[in-house]
Design a protein around this motif. Sequence first.
Motif, PDB file in Angstrom:
ATOM      1  N   ASP A   1      13.548  -5.143  17.535  1.00  0.00           N
ATOM      2  CA  ASP A   1      15.404  -4.837  16.877  1.00  0.00           C
ATOM      3  C   ASP A   1      16.339  -4.451  17.907  1.00  0.00           C
ATOM      4  N   ALA A   2      15.926  -3.425  18.857  1.00  0.00           N
ATOM      5  CA  ALA A   2      16.782  -2.818  20.045  1.00  0.00           C
ATOM      6  C   ALA A   2      16.516  -3.410  21.414  1.00  0.00           C
ATOM      7  N   MET A   3      16.207  -4.881  21.396  1.00  0.00           N
ATOM      8  CA  MET A   3      16.398  -5.881  22.783  1.00  0.00           C
ATOM      9  C   MET A   3      16.855  -6.921  22.044  1.00  0.00           C
ATOM     10  N   ARG A   4      17.395  -7.380  21.022  1.00  0.00           N
ATOM     11  CA  ARG A   4      17.757  -8.631  20.483  1.00  0.00           C
ATOM     12  C   ARG A   4      19.016  -8.837  21.813  1.00  0.00           C
ATOM     13  N   SER A   5      20.112  -8.379  21.959  1.00  0.00           N
ATOM     14  CA  SER A   5      20.773  -9.114  22.756  1.00  0.00           C
ATOM     15  C   SER A   5      19.737  -9.887  24.062  1.00  0.00           C
ATOM     16  N   LEU A   6      19.213  -8.450  24.399  1.00  0.00           N
ATOM     17  CA  LEU A   6      18.571  -8.794  25.905  1.00  0.00           C
ATOM     18  C   LEU A   6      18.131 -10.023  26.158  1.00  0.00           C
ATOM     19  N   CYS A   7      16.999  -9.989  24.924  1.00  0.00           N
ATOM     20  CA  CYS A   7      16.231 -11.499  24.570  1.00  0.00           C
ATOM     21  C   CYS A   7      16.800 -13.402  24.083  1.00  0.00           C
ATOM     22  N   SER A   8      18.555 -12.969  23.938  1.00  0.00           N
ATOM     23  CA  SER A   8      19.437 -13.849  23.973  1.00  0.00           C
ATOM     24  C   SER A   8      19.684 -14.239  25.152  1.00  0.00           C
ATOM     25  N   ALA A   9      19.655 -13.053  25.456  1.00  0.00           N
ATOM     26  CA  ALA A   9      20.384 -13.599  26.811  1.00  0.00           C
ATOM     27  C   ALA A   9      19.255 -13.997  28.438  1.00  0.00           C
ATOM     28  N   LEU A  10      17.767 -13.595  27.772  1.00  0.00           N
ATOM     29  CA  LEU A  10      17.121 -14.276  27.969  1.00  0.00           C
ATOM     30  C   LEU A  10      17.117 -15.611  27.980  1.00  0.00           C
ATOM     31  N   ALA A  11      17.425 -16.250  26.345  1.00  0.00           N
ATOM     32  CA  ALA A  11      17.223 -17.362  25.983  1.00  0.00           C
ATOM     33  C   ALA A  11      17.918 -18.270  26.758  1.00  0.00           C
TER      34      ALA A  11
END
Length: 567
Positions: A482-492
């Motif tokens: 939950d607290a890393m969703r922007s980071l993982c979206s950026a990873l995509a």
Amino acid sequence: MDSEYTQDGTLDIHKKPANKNKTGTWKACRFILVTECCERLAYYGMSTNLVNYIEKHLSMGNVAASNSVTNWSGTCYATPLIGAFLADAYLGRYWTIASFVVIYICGMTLLTLSASVPGLTPTCHGENCHATEFQVAITFVALYLIALGTGGIKPCVSSFGADQFDDTDEEEKESKSSFFNWFYFVINVGAMFASSVLVWIQMNVGWGWGFGVPTVAMAVAVLLFFAGSKFYRLQKPGGSPITRMLQVIVASFRKSKVRVPEDAALLYEIHDAESSIQGSRKLEHTPKLTFFDKAALETETDENKEAAKSAWKLCTVTQVEELKALISLLPVWASGIVFAAVYSQMSTVFVLQGNTMDQSMGPNFTIPSASLALFDILSVLFWTPVYDQLIVPLARKFTGHERGFTQLQRIGIGLLISIFSMVSAGILEVARLRYVRTHNLYDAKVVPMSIFWQVPQYFFVGCAEVFTFIGQLEFFYDQAPDAMRSLCSALALTTVALGNYLSTLLVTVVTKVTTTGGRAGWIADNLNRGHLDYYYWLLAVLSFLNFLVYLWIAKSYTYKKATGHAL
């Protein structure tokens, strides 16, 4: 907490618990979707025809112009790592978007000025233009300001929209999957206008107007975004995810000689319903990458010296699972790079191929080659609702899965379809070169073959996008802690960056290898003397090999399980 409030820890714009009846869901998403439509209109209105602007107005050759565009486009998909980190760690998604749009607007304005103000715009006599080093520098400063600005918007907007649906509410959770489909749909509505009307303006009215209209569209996007503020649900930033991951790594190596117990219940986790990480739910333990479980193992030393107070010595299971989740995403992430390289061909070699073909539509109208991207967009606009309304219900009957296909199955179908786009492009180029040889048209600027023969390759790319890109958006949001969703979206999004860089590398290597001995090379300035078809076959083979590797990756992936509710 009263059921009228969300249970996922979201707040309203006034930092109070979000009221389910007054905030979020589609009443907030309508502002986000329209904002995204305008922002993408601005981005694609500026980028779709950029290869022609750089080649003709900045006096660069085919290879230099193509590489300039892919490098810049790659940067646009790499800078989201900066915005994502700030959003997850400190600012939250709303304020990150609000901050970076200022940089974006500055870049768009400077680009418009560089194409319209005397002294800043290159001097042209007919089709021959001369750009000074200063003018080239101004153009690229503007482009890279845009790349930085988009870094705070790209990783946050889709996640911010998904935040408007409470994961603990089954009805809202079901709507979230549809949100990602419609999010990608509105992206392509904006892109459709950009690829048709704006490209025509750029080629027939002027680049000043062609870049000015997207700048105005971006200004409208900003106004619309702020207009919906009172309806938004905001996730609290959870602190630096990089620090938390480093803490797990350090704590694991500190206890590298300690044996992990078979009973996961012996691992350290706080007893409250909430996670110790702000804005995040607890994650269940998974029996993979067990070395990192050592970070959550309480030793006698920990208990005696109360070292549990130091996250560098003892971490919770949820914190350990955050790192595991990110590592597990990496193979899926890597498999998207070749697909992104295929996707990037639409703005480079597809356009260059189209430049050599008959662009006429009737006796008095010609269609710019960059506008053929319109058929990619029409394909997306066609397949998105078909997927959401027809394919999903039909697939659900056979698979029993609530979304029809799993997210990984959806991505894999798109990877398979992308191979056909390269095969289609290669077959067309073989036919085009055969016509050139038969009629001795090696030095002709236009080969009398209709540019609309390119439509199938664009249509296949669009169909593949609906499966792979939307699947990736949903997968990386859903499987991220939950607290890393922007980071993982950026990873995509970085798969698109690396796909562009891979395309640049391939073009550079192919050009260097195939131009030895005075040969024209595969991607020659005069494509009639080159072999662009070989380049397409190379991409088709790479895509097929990538698909085989992906099947193995997808088969071994374990989906995330969250428990409790956010703090």
